[in-house]
Design an enzyme around this catalytic site. Sequence first.
Site, PDB file in Angstrom:
ATOM      1  N   ALA A  65       0.866  -1.182   0.000  1.00 37.09           N
ATOM      2  CA  ALA A  65       0.000   0.000   0.000  1.00 37.09           C
ATOM      3  C   ALA A  65       0.901   1.229   0.000  1.00 37.09           C
ATOM      4  O   ALA A  65       2.030   1.177   0.510  1.00 37.09           O
ATOM      5  CB  ALA A  65      -0.875  -0.015   1.245  1.00 37.09           C
ATOM      6  N   GLY A 109       0.502  -5.005   0.744  1.00 40.67           N
ATOM      7  CA  GLY A 109      -0.652  -5.089  -0.159  1.00 40.67           C
ATOM      8  C   GLY A 109      -0.316  -5.718  -1.501  1.00 40.67           C
ATOM      9  O   GLY A 109      -1.204  -6.239  -2.177  1.00 40.67           O
ATOM     10  N   GLU A 112      -0.494  -9.296  -0.789  1.00 38.07           N
ATOM     11  CA  GLU A 112      -1.928  -9.593  -0.617  1.00 38.07           C
ATOM     12  C   GLU A 112      -2.653  -9.628  -1.959  1.00 38.07           C
ATOM     13  O   GLU A 112      -3.565 -10.428  -2.156  1.00 38.07           O
ATOM     14  CB  GLU A 112      -2.556  -8.551   0.318  1.00 38.07           C
ATOM     15  CG  GLU A 112      -2.124  -8.760   1.774  1.00 38.07           C
ATOM     16  CD  GLU A 112      -2.464  -7.588   2.681  1.00 38.07           C
ATOM     17  OE1 GLU A 112      -2.127  -6.439   2.301  1.00 38.07           O
ATOM     18  OE2 GLU A 112      -3.044  -7.801   3.750  1.00 38.07           O
ATOM     19  N   GLU A 132       4.229  -5.000   7.281  1.00 42.17           N
ATOM     20  CA  GLU A 132       3.448  -3.931   7.917  1.00 42.17           C
ATOM     21  C   GLU A 132       3.832  -3.712   9.376  1.00 42.17           C
ATOM     22  O   GLU A 132       3.809  -2.594   9.872  1.00 42.17           O
ATOM     23  CB  GLU A 132       1.944  -4.253   7.830  1.00 42.17           C
ATOM     24  CG  GLU A 132       1.362  -4.180   6.431  1.00 42.17           C
ATOM     25  CD  GLU A 132       1.425  -5.493   5.665  1.00 42.17           C
ATOM     26  OE1 GLU A 132       2.211  -6.385   6.058  1.00 42.17           O
ATOM     27  OE2 GLU A 132       0.698  -5.621   4.671  1.00 42.17           O
TER      28      GLU A 132
HETATM   29  N1  COA Z   1       4.567   3.277  -0.515  1.00 45.04           N
HETATM   30  C1  COA Z   1       4.950   4.430  -1.071  1.00 45.04           C
HETATM   31  N2  COA Z   1       6.077   4.569  -1.770  1.00 45.04           N
HETATM   32  C2  COA Z   1       6.871   3.494  -1.905  1.00 45.04           C
HETATM   33  C3  COA Z   1       6.537   2.243  -1.351  1.00 45.04           C
HETATM   34  C4  COA Z   1       5.317   2.155  -0.625  1.00 45.04           C
HETATM   35  N3  COA Z   1       4.886   1.013  -0.093  1.00 45.04           N
HETATM   36  N4  COA Z   1       7.504   1.353  -1.643  1.00 45.04           N
HETATM   37  C5  COA Z   1       8.418   2.031  -2.373  1.00 45.04           C
HETATM   38  N5  COA Z   1       8.033   3.308  -2.534  1.00 45.04           N
HETATM   39  C6  COA Z   1       8.735   4.374  -3.260  1.00 45.04           C
HETATM   40  C7  COA Z   1       9.881   4.950  -2.464  1.00 45.04           C
HETATM   41  O1  COA Z   1       9.430   5.917  -1.535  1.00 45.04           O
HETATM   42  C8  COA Z   1      10.728   5.520  -3.564  1.00 45.04           C
HETATM   43  O2  COA Z   1      10.135   6.744  -3.982  1.00 45.04           O
HETATM   44  P1  COA Z   1      11.074   8.056  -4.217  1.00 45.04           P
HETATM   45  O3  COA Z   1      12.060   7.622  -5.274  1.00 45.04           O
HETATM   46  O4  COA Z   1      10.127   9.093  -4.677  1.00 45.04           O
HETATM   47  O5  COA Z   1      11.731   8.327  -2.908  1.00 45.04           O
HETATM   48  C9  COA Z   1      10.548   4.532  -4.697  1.00 45.04           C
HETATM   49  O6  COA Z   1       9.316   3.844  -4.424  1.00 45.04           O
HETATM   50  C10 COA Z   1      11.657   3.516  -4.799  1.00 45.04           C
HETATM   51  O7  COA Z   1      11.767   2.860  -3.545  1.00 45.04           O
HETATM   52  P2  COA Z   1      13.132   2.743  -2.711  1.00 45.04           P
HETATM   53  O8  COA Z   1      12.787   2.546  -1.273  1.00 45.04           O
HETATM   54  O9  COA Z   1      14.024   3.890  -3.047  1.00 45.04           O
HETATM   55  O10 COA Z   1      13.750   1.408  -3.352  1.00 45.04           O
HETATM   56  P3  COA Z   1      14.737   0.391  -2.644  1.00 45.04           P
HETATM   57  O11 COA Z   1      15.176  -0.554  -3.696  1.00 45.04           O
HETATM   58  O12 COA Z   1      15.781   1.117  -1.875  1.00 45.04           O
HETATM   59  O13 COA Z   1      13.847  -0.411  -1.564  1.00 45.04           O
HETATM   60  C11 COA Z   1      11.891  -1.629  -0.796  1.00 45.04           C
HETATM   61  C12 COA Z   1      12.790  -1.245  -1.995  1.00 45.04           C
HETATM   62  C13 COA Z   1      10.708  -2.386  -1.359  1.00 45.04           C
HETATM   63  C14 COA Z   1      12.671  -2.520   0.184  1.00 45.04           C
HETATM   64  C15 COA Z   1      11.439  -0.338  -0.070  1.00 45.04           C
HETATM   65  O14 COA Z   1      10.929   0.571  -1.028  1.00 45.04           O
HETATM   66  C16 COA Z   1      10.370  -0.576   0.968  1.00 45.04           C
HETATM   67  O15 COA Z   1      10.663  -1.042   2.055  1.00 45.04           O
HETATM   68  N6  COA Z   1       9.092  -0.237   0.647  1.00 45.04           N
HETATM   69  C17 COA Z   1       8.004  -0.357   1.564  1.00 45.04           C
HETATM   70  C18 COA Z   1       7.550  -1.788   1.708  1.00 45.04           C
HETATM   71  C19 COA Z   1       6.427  -1.905   2.735  1.00 45.04           C
HETATM   72  O16 COA Z   1       6.630  -1.690   3.913  1.00 45.04           O
HETATM   73  N7  COA Z   1       5.235  -2.270   2.254  1.00 45.04           N
HETATM   74  C20 COA Z   1       4.089  -2.467   3.081  1.00 45.04           C
HETATM   75  C21 COA Z   1       3.280  -1.248   3.160  1.00 45.04           C
HETATM   76  S1  COA Z   1       1.941  -1.398   4.292  1.00 45.04           S
END
Ligand code: COA
Length: 258
Positions: A65, A109, A112, A132
């Site tokens: 999400a 999500g 999911e 989460e």
């Molecule tokens: N919501 C909003 N934005 C997200 C996102 C999310 N769930 N997951 C990634 N993004 C965005 C980042 O903010 C970043 O945006 P920006 O370039 O404008 O700053 C872009 O996507 C790239 O992500 P980034 O974190 O830079 O890539 P990474 O390779 O370093 O890391 C992940 C990848 C997936 C490990 C990391 O993005 C992450 O932990 N995301 C969240 C996962 C999560 O907790 N999901 C459950 C949500 S309830």
Amino acid sequence: MSYETILTERDEHVFIITLNRPDKLNAINATLRDEIVDALSSVRNDPEIRAIIIIGGPKAFAAGADISGFVEATNVDMFRTFGAGNMWDYTANMPQPTIAAISGFALGGGCELAMSCDFRIAAENAKFGQPEINIGVIPGAGGTQRLTRLVGMTKAKELVLLGEQIDAQEAYRIGLVNKIVPVDQLREEAITWAKKLSSKPPIGVMLAKAAINQGADMPIDTAILIERLAFANLFATEDQKEGAKAFVEKRKPDYKGK
Ligand code: COA
């Protein structure tokens, strides 16, 4: 129909939705949710569409999400967003079989959404998780329930309470995915599965899916009754007659979805 966060296309009897917010790793915001529901609703009663693929990649199927909305969100907002009939439930309740083709991250999500599909084909680089808990919440789109039903309580608790990621091999080992393929073969493999599904009698496939999905949460006698009613009802379809005739005549059946 043209969308902002997804692409849609048809390939014979297959409908393909490509998640298309690559800069945000396909993070699921309100637009993406609404567009998936809109795209799915456009084909749910279309007899020409017999299988559906949801694909993302290459870096992410969907990284969950969109967390940017979480900072200010209220409990009421979240109850509405994740309420009954949400995008995940809508996907799970599609009459046609659905395939998630997962390359890269399928988190929160995103995991999911993959679990709302009937089949999951993973690329070798796929990573799954329900992280989460690391941001102070728990899965809110079916993760605690669908994951548990797919892989059992032991592994579900590990994924949900620890919030760690697992790779494609581990996901395959615990029964979360059906198959692993090289990244560059993911789309082709998903299309092969979808075309195979499309060659089956569509009403039979629909009823088999419903019997498995609905029956899993019912007392076994009721579930078996649902199966029997669905089985018997198929004898009112042209495809059932075609299937039996083709067998007797030693030829390939040609199913019409009638
Ligand atoms: N919501 C909003 N934005 C997200 C996102 C999310 N769930 N997951 C990634 N993004 C965005 C980042 O903010 C970043 O945006 P920006 O370039 O404008 O700053 C872009 O996507 C790239 O992500 P980034 O974190 O830079 O890539 P990474 O390779 O370093 O890391 C992940 C990848 C997936 C490990 C990391 O993005 C992450 O932990 N995301 C969240 C996962 C999560 O907790 N999901 C459950 C949500 S309830």
